[in-house]
Design a protein around this motif. Structure first.
Motif, PDB file in Angstrom:
ATOM      1  N   PRO A 266       0.795  -1.233   0.000  1.00 44.71           N
ATOM      2  CA  PRO A 266       0.000   0.000   0.000  1.00 44.71           C
ATOM      3  C   PRO A 266       0.825   1.280   0.000  1.00 44.71           C
ATOM      4  N   HIS A 268       3.267   1.698  -1.956  1.00 43.01           N
ATOM      5  CA  HIS A 268       3.767   1.827  -3.347  1.00 43.01           C
ATOM      6  C   HIS A 268       2.563   1.705  -4.279  1.00 43.01           C
ATOM      7  N   GLY A 269       2.536   0.685  -5.145  1.00 46.39           N
ATOM      8  CA  GLY A 269       1.476   0.598  -6.150  1.00 46.39           C
ATOM      9  C   GLY A 269       0.115   0.271  -5.577  1.00 46.39           C
ATOM     10  N   ALA A 271      -1.387   1.739  -3.379  1.00 42.93           N
ATOM     11  CA  ALA A 271      -2.091   2.919  -2.857  1.00 42.93           C
ATOM     12  C   ALA A 271      -3.336   3.251  -3.674  1.00 42.93           C
ATOM     13  N   ALA A 295      -5.904  11.706   9.831  1.00 40.89           N
ATOM     14  CA  ALA A 295      -4.635  11.576   9.094  1.00 40.89           C
ATOM     15  C   ALA A 295      -3.511  12.336   9.789  1.00 40.89           C
ATOM     16  N   GLY A 306      -2.849   8.198  -1.360  1.00 39.51           N
ATOM     17  CA  GLY A 306      -2.713   9.002  -2.575  1.00 39.51           C
ATOM     18  C   GLY A 306      -2.123  10.368  -2.287  1.00 39.51           C
ATOM     19  N   PHE A 307      -1.661  10.564  -1.057  1.00 42.49           N
ATOM     20  CA  PHE A 307      -1.013  11.829  -0.689  1.00 42.49           C
ATOM     21  C   PHE A 307       0.403  11.567  -0.217  1.00 42.49           C
ATOM     22  N   GLY A 308       1.301  12.439  -0.600  1.00 44.21           N
ATOM     23  CA  GLY A 308       2.686  12.323  -0.137  1.00 44.21           C
ATOM     24  C   GLY A 308       3.513  11.495  -1.098  1.00 44.21           C
ATOM     25  N   LYS A 313       8.066  16.926  -3.686  1.00 45.06           N
ATOM     26  CA  LYS A 313       7.784  17.781  -2.535  1.00 45.06           C
ATOM     27  C   LYS A 313       7.139  19.089  -2.981  1.00 45.06           C
ATOM     28  N   TYR A 356      -0.755  21.198   8.251  1.00 44.93           N
ATOM     29  CA  TYR A 356      -0.041  19.917   8.417  1.00 44.93           C
ATOM     30  C   TYR A 356       0.524  19.437   7.075  1.00 44.93           C
ATOM     31  N   ARG A 360       4.581  19.602   5.625  1.00 51.65           N
ATOM     32  CA  ARG A 360       5.273  18.349   5.258  1.00 51.65           C
ATOM     33  C   ARG A 360       5.388  18.143   3.746  1.00 51.65           C
ATOM     34  N   LEU A 362       3.094  17.619   1.450  1.00 49.00           N
ATOM     35  CA  LEU A 362       2.333  16.436   1.022  1.00 49.00           C
ATOM     36  C   LEU A 362       1.309  16.856  -0.036  1.00 49.00           C
ATOM     37  N   ASN A 365      -0.513  12.326  -5.131  1.00 43.19           N
ATOM     38  CA  ASN A 365       0.397  11.623  -6.026  1.00 43.19           C
ATOM     39  C   ASN A 365      -0.416  10.953  -7.135  1.00 43.19           C
ATOM     40  N   ASP A 367      -1.452   8.136  -7.659  1.00 43.12           N
ATOM     41  CA  ASP A 367      -2.493   7.184  -7.280  1.00 43.12           C
ATOM     42  C   ASP A 367      -3.785   7.849  -6.831  1.00 43.12           C
ATOM     43  N   PHE A 388      -1.270  -1.127 -12.836  1.00 41.82           N
ATOM     44  CA  PHE A 388      -0.014  -0.420 -12.565  1.00 41.82           C
ATOM     45  C   PHE A 388       1.161  -1.335 -12.942  1.00 41.82           C
TER      46      PHE A 388
END
Ligand code: CMC
Length: 443
Positions: A266, A268-269, A271, A295, A306-308, A313, A356, A360, A362, A365, A367, A388
């Motif tokens: 989770p 990686h792919g 997610a 979160a 799907g975040f970060g 960055k 937050y 960071r 975030l 991404n 996904d 994927f």
């Protein structure tokens, strides 16, 4: 020109060491620490490889601060807009976009190796009917190594490498579609040579012997863009896994099976699958604040899926492209998917304005939106990571090929050992107060 070096002083004894600094064509320079142990007697400690460049490569460049992703020098946005998946595969493998003639030849080769050996089809029935399709993929892709043994194919030659590359690219969609059909209990659908890569993939996923699936242009485009956006991502976890396996000289089909396993997680792919489960759990806009709070809570394992990203960055350029294709595709689909998309865009907006996530760095991404596209195409969540894997096969195999063409040493990291030192062996009758076994509980 003056040689660039990095000087490190050991404050324990005042010794000074010098290391070469190498510049790449783009991105940060690297300090060549390959002689660090030899010179200092120490290892370099970098869990998670946050500061480690594991190789030299000419394939993909990422600037995570600026949100840039280049394949062989071409921007991912330009490739997604103007190219197709087959061309991007050619580019990653060969270094340049194909001429008209070479593109035709390449597609012809991919098309004519899409069928699986009939014996492979029998492997499917060995899997539990309710198996996760990624479990099936790990097994089936690994099984290909028995059909392409080193005895017959010398993978150190160009000819052998080409067999691995072309068969993997051509057969992965067929394998993936069959994993899906198996989970549904439907007959396998054989590939069709006259269709494009993405059309054929959709055909094998959704046609049945009773009816031919005719995808819309928006569906074919969305899948093709999605494949382009997932094609390669430099030295990520699954690619590094493929290369570490390959560094021992293992069969490339087995190495790619290792990559499939690594991709499944989770973080990686996997997610993309988790994003949809998360959106379903959040359910409606009124609940977003509650889940954002979860979160951010360090004691709560909930994360915004799907975040970060380890590298991006600023923004993930792939997410921006996918958001656009989501729009196009969702014009044609049902209310449920539209409501998921609306919820996702609202969640993205709220998170991007939250201290937050800002602090960071975030951002959504790739996904975050890919799951919505795949759902709109009619695929269940369990198939998302499989798609994927199909897309990333070209990245794995291009990076594997590049590794085998350069000076290749077996990957063998070291460690900071923190266990017991030199204990005296205790015979079984003399062992007292031994701790309970973990995780094996002997009842
Ligand atoms: N939700 C809430 N907090 C987060 C999240 C998130 N999704 N991601 C990172 N953080 C926090 C994390 O708790 C940490 O906070 P603190 O500094 O207070 O301890 C900080 O941000 C840094 O996070 P990290 O875990 O040290 O960062 P990493 O680079 O090791 O992890 C990541 C990157 C992608 C594994 C992580 O961001 C994550 O788990 N995201 C959700 C899963 C996901 O979407 N994965 C897909 C990645 S893109 C597709 C691919 O390439 O495979």
């Amino acid at each position: 020109m003056k040689k660039k070096t990095l000087t490190i002083k050991d404050n324990r004894n005042g010794k000074v060491y010098e290391f070469d600094v190498k510049d790449g064509s783009c991105g940060p320079a690297v300090a060549d620490l390959s002689s660090f142990y030899e010179k200092t007697g120490m290892f370099v400690y970098d869990p998670g490889f946050k500061s480690t460049a594991s190789c030299e490569s000419k394939i993909t460049f990422i600037d995570g601060e600026k949100g840039i992703l280049l394949h062989r020098g071409y921007k991912i946005e330009d490739l997604a807009e103007n190219s197709d998946y087959a061309e991007v595969c050619y580019l990653l493998l060969n270094g340049d976009l194909p001429s008209k003639e070479n593109k035709k030849k390449f597609i012809n080769i991919l098309t004519h190796h899409t069928m699986l050996h009939e014996q492979i089809l029998r492997f499917y029935s060995g899997f539990r009917r309710d198996s996760h399709p990624m479990a099936v993929m790990v097994g089936i892709v690994g099984a290909l190594s028995s059909f392409y043994p080193e005895k017959k194919y010398d993978f150190s030659t160009n000819k052998g490498k080409w067999v691995a590359v072309s068969r993997l690219l051509a057969k992965l969609p067929t394998m993936a579609a069959m994993a899906y059909k198996y989970s549904l209990g439907q007959p396998f659908i054989y590939p069709k040579n006259e269709l494009s890569y993405s059309e054929n993939f959709l055909h094998m996923l959704f046609s049945t012997p009773c009816g031919e699936y005719k995808p819309t242009k928006a569906s074919v485009d969305a899948l093709d863009k999605l494949l382009i956006l997932h094609a390669d991502h430099e030295q990520n976890a699954s690619t590094s896994t493929v290369k570490i396996a390959g560094s021992s000289g293992a069969n490339p089909f087995a190495c790619v099976a290792a990559g499939v396993a690594s991709l499944w997680g989770p973080a990686h792919g996997g997610a993309n699958e988790s994003v949809i489960s998360m959106l379903k759990t959040i359910g409606k806009e009124e609940n977003i604040e509650k889940y954002i709070k979860k979160a951010k809570d360090i004691d709560d394992p909930f994360r915004l899926m799907g975040f970060g990203h380890r590298v991006y960055k600023n923004h993930d350029p792939r997410a921006n492209v996918l958001r656009k294709y989501c729009h196009n595709l969702l014009n044609e689909v049902d209310d449920f998917n539209i409501s998921l998309f609306k919820l996702a865009t609202k969640l993205e907006k709220i998170a991007l304005n939250d201290e937050y996530f800002i602090k960071r760095k975030l951002y959504p991404n790739v996904d975050f939106y890919s799951g919505i596209i795949l759902k709109a195409l009619g695929l269940p969540e369990s198939m998302f990571t499989v798609i994927f894997a199909v897309a990333r096969t070209v990245g794995w195999i291009s990076q594997w090929k590049e590794m085998t063409e350069s000076e290749n040493k077996i990957s063998r990291p070291r460690q900071l050992y923190n266990g017991k030192d030199n204990r005296e062996f205790v015979k079984i009758n003399d062992r007292k107060n031994i701790q309970k076994m973990f995780p094996l509980q002997v009842d």
